[in-house]
Scaffold this active site. Structure first.
Site, PDB file in Angstrom:
ATOM      1  CD  GLU A 229       7.985  43.824   8.963  1.00 38.77           C
ATOM      2  OE1 GLU A 229       8.096  43.226  10.060  1.00 38.77           O
ATOM      3  OE2 GLU A 229       8.963  44.166   8.270  1.00 38.77           O
ATOM      4  N   GLY A 373      15.025  42.320   7.459  1.00 41.29           N
ATOM      5  CA  GLY A 373      15.637  42.135   8.766  1.00 41.29           C
ATOM      6  C   GLY A 373      14.678  41.374   9.655  1.00 41.29           C
ATOM      7  CB  SER A 379      13.265  45.028   5.120  1.00 39.90           C
ATOM      8  OG  SER A 379      12.778  44.162   6.119  1.00 39.90           O
ATOM      9  CG  HIS A 396      16.691  34.340   2.558  1.00 45.05           C
ATOM     10  ND1 HIS A 396      17.676  34.069   3.471  1.00 45.05           N
ATOM     11  CD2 HIS A 396      15.574  33.720   3.021  1.00 45.05           C
ATOM     12  CE1 HIS A 396      17.178  33.309   4.430  1.00 45.05           C
ATOM     13  NE2 HIS A 396      15.905  33.086   4.191  1.00 45.05           N
TER      14      HIS A 396
END
Length: 469
Positions: A229, A373, A379, A396
């Site tokens: 990502e 996320g 995140s 995590h």
């Protein structure tokens, strides 16, 4: 089962029917069944799932007829939810001569890697079609080019990451790789130097008889919740930490979530079976179907696990090089560097115990950790605070709220995502299974762990483009 005040009596009764006692104070649930106990950190708005609690207590009660209590502590973080055998988001500490192979499963050293690009979002957006096509070929269509000399594989499994880099040949993905940078980045990989290994645990074809090997799954993302990502630095929460990480608002980073692929399955399943086969033949097998190993067998498992863990590191290295290759070819981005690579689904020897982290991340004091996320949620880069009550760990990620099968049945419409982010996948099913609605919100997960003293948030990262196989 909801943990709100109004439903608390019902929750207690429901768990009591399973023989589980539950109490809660300051967001920490304490659960007990017989001699087994565990504690779970969970925001008030999150459900306490009975199946996950039962799985956690199953692991807390693993042992043998002649040694019933080798587990010293079992706990879980806010991304806690049921898994196939072990609950995700759990940490189990055993005596130092004991391991539970099923506690980490077959995706050994699944982990997260974060690399900077040194490029702002506006520049990448102007050339998106080119680098998207490049990454789609590499990540989704399997146009990999990662040849590895057998000597390099032997070096990796016998001697570690530095020996591997030294043994590489300048071809394929390695032709454009910066060797000096690769060596320097090894030191930013959490726990990598603690994993043992041996060529005996790898496929024979990789380490003997061939000059060069092309492992078919090397440099591949994998299915499920794995991804590559591109994210945008959205907010700096701790400016000193952000400066140390080299992260600035508006710049793009790449977050990679993948593991040991076929190698992990090969090693993990073999040792799960081996632990079951070692159970005394004249004794009834445990109802949970969970088994531990001890002594020399435990040592042998850790060596085999370490071999797969080293391969998982290599897989994430190649995925990062694909990102670097694409961005350098399209916008000349050549200043990328690793922020951190962190494992989950591993056993590490710490504080005189074997710590089994299933979907949980090491979070020692001052250590980086990554909390992704969903692909529609933020995140976080965080700093660990080293809390011993939570076995020096943190979550995590956010954790699933809805099982994949249920998401497919409900036909969640993932096409209405906000225009700021987009998932690039070959299968519509993957977008449905991994829709943001299938995950817990990341905000309460981070907040609960900050309040409990597990971590400190440093940088918030906003999802932009997600590649899922």
């Amino acid at each position: 089962m909801n943990s709100s005040v109004s439903s608390w009596p019902r929750l207690l009764k429901a768990f009591a029917r399973r023989g589980i006692a539950v109490s809660c104070e300051n967001g920490v649930y304490r659960v007990r069944r017989g001699d087994a106990s565990a504690h779970i950190l969970l925001p008030a708005e999150f459900p306490l799932e009975a199946k996950g609690v039962a799985q956690l207590l199953d692991f807390a009660s693993v042992g043998w007829p002649d040694r019933p209590h080798p587990v010293r502590c079992a706990c879980a973080t806010p991304d806690f939810h049921p898994g196939s055998l072990a609950p995700v988001g759990s940490i189990v500490a055993t005596d130092p001569d004991v391991v539970v192979p099923a506690a980490i499963g077959t995706d050994i050293n699944c982990g997260m890697r974060l690399v900077t690009t040194g490029v702002r979002q506006e520049l990448l957006a102007a050339h998106e079609a080119r680098w998207t096509a490049h990454l789609t070929r590499r990540l989704l269509h399997g146009e990999t080019d990662a040849p590895v000399p057998s000597a390099a594989f032997r070096a990796l499994f016998a001697d570690g990451a530095h020996a591997f880099v030294d043994a590489l040949a300048p071809e394929g993905v390695w032709a454009g790789a910066d060797r000096t940078r690769l060596r320097a980045e090894i030191d930013d990989c959490v726990a990598l130097d603690s994993f043992g290994g041996a060529p005996d645990h790898a496929p024979d074809a990789w380490v003997t008889g061939r000059e060069r090997v092309r492992a078919p799954d090397l440099g591949t993302v994998g299915s499920g919740n794995h991804f590559v990502e591109l994210q945008v630095v959205d907010a700096v929460i701790d400016r000193h930490a952000a400066h140390a990480a080299g992260l600035r608002v508006g710049e793009v980073v790449a977050m990679i979530h993948s593991g040991s692929r076929g190698m992990g399955f090969h090693v993990g399943q073999r040792w799960i079976d081996r632990a079951r086969d070692a159970w005394p033949r004249d004794r009834r097998h445990p109802a949970s179907g969970l088994y531990a190993l001890r002594g020399a067998e435990a040592d042998a498992f850790l060596e085999a696990m370490g071999t797969a863990a080293r391969y998982a590191w290599l897989n994430r290295v190649v995925l990062a090089e694909w990102v670097r290759e694409a961005l350098e070819a399209t916008v000349g981005a050549s200043q990328s560097r690793l922020v951190v690579d962190v494992p989950h689904n591993v056993v590490t020897r710490e504080h005189g115990m074997n710590l089994h982290r299933k979907g949980a991340t090491p979070a020692h004091a001052g250590q980086w950790a990554l909390l992704p996320g969903s692909m529609g949620d933020a995140s976080y880069l965080v700093t660990g605070l080293g809390h011993p009550d939570w076995l020096w760990s943190c979550s995590h990620g956010a954790g699933r709220a809805v099982r994949r099968q249920a998401v497919r049945r409900s036909q969640v419409d993932a096409s209405g995502e906000a225009p700021t982010w987009r998932c690039i996948a070959l299968r519509e099913e993957r977008r449905l299974e991994e829709a943001p609605e299938a995950y817990k919100p990341i905000g309460p997960v981070v907040a609960a762990q900050e309040e409990a003293g597990l971590l400190r948030a440093a940088v918030k990262l906003r999802p932009w483009r997600t590649f899922k196989a």
